[in-house]
Design an enzyme around this catalytic site. Structure first.
Site, PDB file in Angstrom:
ATOM      1  N   THR A  30       0.833  -1.207   0.000  1.00  0.00           N
ATOM      2  CA  THR A  30       0.000   0.000   0.000  1.00  0.00           C
ATOM      3  C   THR A  30       0.864   1.252   0.000  1.00  0.00           C
ATOM      4  O   THR A  30       0.534   2.249  -0.640  1.00  0.00           O
ATOM      5  CB  THR A  30      -0.956  -0.002   1.217  1.00  0.00           C
ATOM      6  OG1 THR A  30      -1.684  -1.235   1.229  1.00  0.00           O
ATOM      7  CG2 THR A  30      -1.935   1.146   1.144  1.00  0.00           C
ATOM      8  N   ASP A 215      -4.546  -2.783  -7.486  1.00  0.00           N
ATOM      9  CA  ASP A 215      -4.124  -3.522  -6.291  1.00  0.00           C
ATOM     10  C   ASP A 215      -4.747  -4.919  -6.306  1.00  0.00           C
ATOM     11  O   ASP A 215      -5.781  -5.136  -6.938  1.00  0.00           O
ATOM     12  CB  ASP A 215      -4.590  -2.742  -5.060  1.00  0.00           C
ATOM     13  CG  ASP A 215      -4.019  -3.303  -3.764  1.00  0.00           C
ATOM     14  OD1 ASP A 215      -3.018  -4.032  -3.821  1.00  0.00           O
ATOM     15  OD2 ASP A 215      -4.598  -3.014  -2.695  1.00  0.00           O
ATOM     16  N   GLN A 246      -1.272 -15.452  -2.546  1.00  0.00           N
ATOM     17  CA  GLN A 246      -2.411 -15.061  -1.712  1.00  0.00           C
ATOM     18  C   GLN A 246      -3.718 -15.021  -2.508  1.00  0.00           C
ATOM     19  O   GLN A 246      -4.674 -14.354  -2.112  1.00  0.00           O
ATOM     20  CB  GLN A 246      -2.154 -13.697  -1.064  1.00  0.00           C
ATOM     21  CG  GLN A 246      -1.021 -13.716  -0.054  1.00  0.00           C
ATOM     22  CD  GLN A 246      -0.928 -12.417   0.726  1.00  0.00           C
ATOM     23  OE1 GLN A 246      -1.686 -12.160   1.659  1.00  0.00           O
ATOM     24  NE2 GLN A 246       0.014 -11.573   0.334  1.00  0.00           N
ATOM     25  N   ARG A 602      -0.436 -14.132   8.808  1.00  0.00           N
ATOM     26  CA  ARG A 602      -1.169 -13.138   9.614  1.00  0.00           C
ATOM     27  C   ARG A 602      -0.447 -12.890  10.938  1.00  0.00           C
ATOM     28  O   ARG A 602      -0.658 -11.863  11.576  1.00  0.00           O
ATOM     29  CB  ARG A 602      -2.589 -13.611   9.953  1.00  0.00           C
ATOM     30  CG  ARG A 602      -3.554 -13.841   8.794  1.00  0.00           C
ATOM     31  CD  ARG A 602      -3.573 -12.754   7.789  1.00  0.00           C
ATOM     32  NE  ARG A 602      -2.652 -13.046   6.691  1.00  0.00           N
ATOM     33  CZ  ARG A 602      -2.213 -12.159   5.811  1.00  0.00           C
ATOM     34  NH1 ARG A 602      -2.565 -10.907   5.909  1.00  0.00           N
ATOM     35  NH2 ARG A 602      -1.388 -12.507   4.842  1.00  0.00           N
TER      36      ARG A 602
END
Length: 668
Positions: A30, A215, A246, A602
């Site tokens: 990001t 994205d 992912q 995570r």
């Protein structure tokens, strides 16, 4: 820019051709996108209104826009588009609706609307169950995502079931057009087909967009891939960011192979890998790398970190699912009490929603606060759907689904017989239900009382529409709620006065949202655009605003993507749970392995995995096989616990401490 690592900086500054940024989990993608937007505006002097950045969720788009806003301020940022794919598609449809055969004020059907329409169409032939409706709905969605028209679907059908689904698709599509409506999949399909088949429209949109950033590119389906390709054209001024490891949404059309397809479509494509992870310990990343290495790769990458090696990954064998939940709950409570770790730093992840029930019970028993993420959205509440249906009908009088939802909400003494006669009359006239409510021909079909009721409803809706369009939209909407005495209706329909009050608060919250959105809109009276955006929120925004309260987070692996937690428990590490039984039967283990990779990455500091020696299913006890993914992890980095059935001294102490803490809480 000084905060970027060398690879991130290279990705920001490269503008000489098409670019793929292969961004591993927690690698700061990001930051790359937001800083690149700032670089394009401030250093390359590209006007903000000619830059488009797209992603998949409202939450991600909002975060991106906020971060760009911190870097680019004032006039420089004016006109910048940061949105979801579906919002971009909606903007194109709004501006080109006439070319698509749509009238102004078209409606957007959500999942429930689509299911209702399909059920109605299928019931004309025979009784159908909810499962069959969902199967056909899924088939139609897949056809739309793959840019397959109804006629093409019919010609390609191989058996009776496929023929029926394809014919239903054709009827469904005709009905949508009759309602002046589009569904969620149309928001991508219609702009893509329009641009593909109309050179003049394509050239207009290409000239509007100088540079494009995408994205989560691994989650694009066929139509989204083509939409991007059409908009960037041969000039290929774009940056896409993604991670094939992912990609966990194949069930809704995502194609991780779109990353590889880019290299074929754009031979000059530059690939930059972001492999430095800013989230997890080295040991956690080593386990993630080792597991995902078992999947085939077009692009190889290895995550690494400067956070130190970290603690071993704990693998705990539990006697039963009850013991598994008790173990996780007592550990969380002990770490909270002894190590002062906040509850919100813990996440419990699982493959399927059904696994949450037992862990919820244990957390309640130990009085540990928790939150189940990925539950029903604000917009799925009946009272919100009611008000939105009123607004949809006001904006689009051809929206039969909205009409049918509200014509008897609150009750107007219009029974099924009246509505059947109305429906037959409207069908014969080839008009919408609302538009025929005041026709004299209908008066001859219905009893005087029912006709009078429908005409009064019609006239009141028209009057409300005029009041909204006069420029006092929020006041007119509030008056609409009062006119129908909706508050008393909620009292009648709710289990208690307190519940009715809570539901009414939701209605006022919706109206407050409309007011805020109108204040921000270019045109203060652009209610139609605001309603359209709210309907998109209804479809896209499945999660609520971020909740910072001190509660343990419970969620599926799918819901956890994009999030991070200091301490993660991954439960149910068994064959037929993870990997899931359906994936084993369909020989689709690769996506399950990517889910495992998402779960591992995570965790920031500690990762614990649990499985059971015995589990119950349909009342029968059986002995599950530990997940194959446990064998794929580097065994030297694992600490196995509980391989004997006896509780260890430490475990007894943990559970004792947890119960003691509960007693203290009771006295406090």
């Amino acid at each position: 820019m000084s905060q970027l690592n060398p690879r991130q900086s290279e990705a920001v500054h490269y503008i000489d051709g098409p670019l793929l940024v292969l961004a591993g989990a927690g690698s700061g993608k990001t930051s790359v996108i937001t800083r690149k937007i700032a670089h394009l505006i401030q250093k390359c002097e590209i006007p903000a209104h000619r830059i488009v950045a797209v992603t998949f969720t409202n939450k991600a788009a909002r975060e991106m826009k906020e971060r760009v806003g911190q870097l680019v301020k004032g006039k420089q940022a004016r006109g910048l588009t940061v949105s979801t794919f579906h919002n971009l598609g909606l903007n194109i449809i709004r501006k080109e609706h006439q070319r698509l055969g749509l009238k102004n004020g078209f409606s957007i059907f959500d999942d429930q609307d689509s299911r209702t329409l399909l059920t109605e169409l299928l019931h004309r032939e025979s009784d159908v169950g909810a499962d069959e409706v969902d199967i056909i709905r899924h088939s139609i969605s897949n056809w739309k995502n793959d840019l397959i028209s109804p006629s093409q679907a019919i010609s390609r059908a191989n058996d009776e079931d496929e023929v029926r689904a394809a014919q239903t698709y054709a009827q469904y599509d005709r009905m949508l057009r009759a309602y002046n409506a589009v569904d969620f999949d149309d928001l991508i399909l219609l702009p893509t087909v329009l641009l593909r088949d109309n050179e003049d429209v394509l050239e207009k949109w290409r000239n509007r967009i100088y540079y494009m950033l995408v994205d989560e590119y691994q989650d694009t389906n066929i139509s989204q891939y083509l939409l991007v390709r059409l908009l960037v054209g041969n000039r290929a001024r774009f940056t896409v960011v993604g991670d094939d490891d992912q990609s966990i949404y194949a069930w809704r059309g995502a194609r991780p192979e779109n990353l590889a397809q880019l290299a074929e479509d754009y031979p000059a494509l530059k690939v930059i890998k972001l492999e430095q992870n800013y989230r997890s310990s080295g040991r956690i990343l080593k386990c993630a790398n080792k597991v995902i290495a078992n999947n085939p790769h077009v692009f190889e990458k290895q995550l690494w970190s400067e956070h130190g090696y970290g603690d071993p990954i704990r693998i705990i064998r539990c006697r039963s699912e009850d013991h598994e939940a008790e173990k996780i709950a007592s550990e969380i409570l002990n770490q909270h009490l002894q190590k002062k770790r906040p509850f919100k730093d813990f996440a419990v992840l699982y493959r399927g929603n059904h696994q949450s029930r037992i862990i919820e019970l244990k957390l309640q028993q130990f009085q540990v606060p928790y939150k189940v993420s990925g539950g029903s959205s604000f917009f799925s509440k009946a009272e919100i759907k009611d008000v939105m249906a009123y607004l949809r009908l006001i904006m689009n009088s051809d929206d039969d689904n909205a009409f049918l939802r509200i014509v008897n909400t609150p009750r107007r003494e219009l029974g099924p017989t009246t509505l059947e006669k109305l429906g037959q009359y409207a069908q014969n006239r080839e008009r919408s239900l609302f538009s025929v409510c005041c026709e004299m021909g209908l008066a001859e079909t219905l009893k005087a009382k029912q006709y009078s009721m429908l005409k009064r409803f019609h006239d009141w809706i028209e009057e409300t529409r005029e009041n909204i369009q006069r420029g006092h939209a929020v006041g007119a909407i509030k008056q609409m709620i009062r006119d129908i005495d909706y508050e008393n209706w909620l009292v009648e329909q709710s289990s208690s006065p307190k519940m009715a009050e809570k539901r009414m608060e939701n209605v006022w919250q919706l109206i407050a949202s409309i007011e805020r959105m109108l204040e921000k809109a270019d045109d203060e009276n652009d209610v139609e655009s605001v309603i359209g955006k709210l309907i998109l929120l209804d479809i896209l925004e499945q999660q609520k605003e971020e909740d910072d309260s001190d509660r343990v987070q419970l969620m599926t692996l799918h819901a956890s993507k994009g999030l991070e937690f200091p301490y993660v428990f991954l439960m149910g590490m068994e064959e037929e749970l993870l990997p899931h039984r359906t994936s084993i039967e369909e020989d689709n283990i690769e996506e399950e392995r990517r889910l495992m990779y998402v779960g591992i990455t995570r965790a920031k500091r500690e990762l614990t995995m649990t499985y059971t020696a015995k589990r119950k299913q349909y009342g029968e006890e059986f002995e599950p096989t530990p997940s194959r993914f446990l064998d794929e992890m580097p065994q030297d980095d694992l600490a196995w616990e509980g391989r004997g059935f006896q509780k260890s001294k430490e475990e007894k102490q943990e559970i004792g401490n947890a119960h003691l803490a509960n007693l203290k809480n009771l006295f406090d």
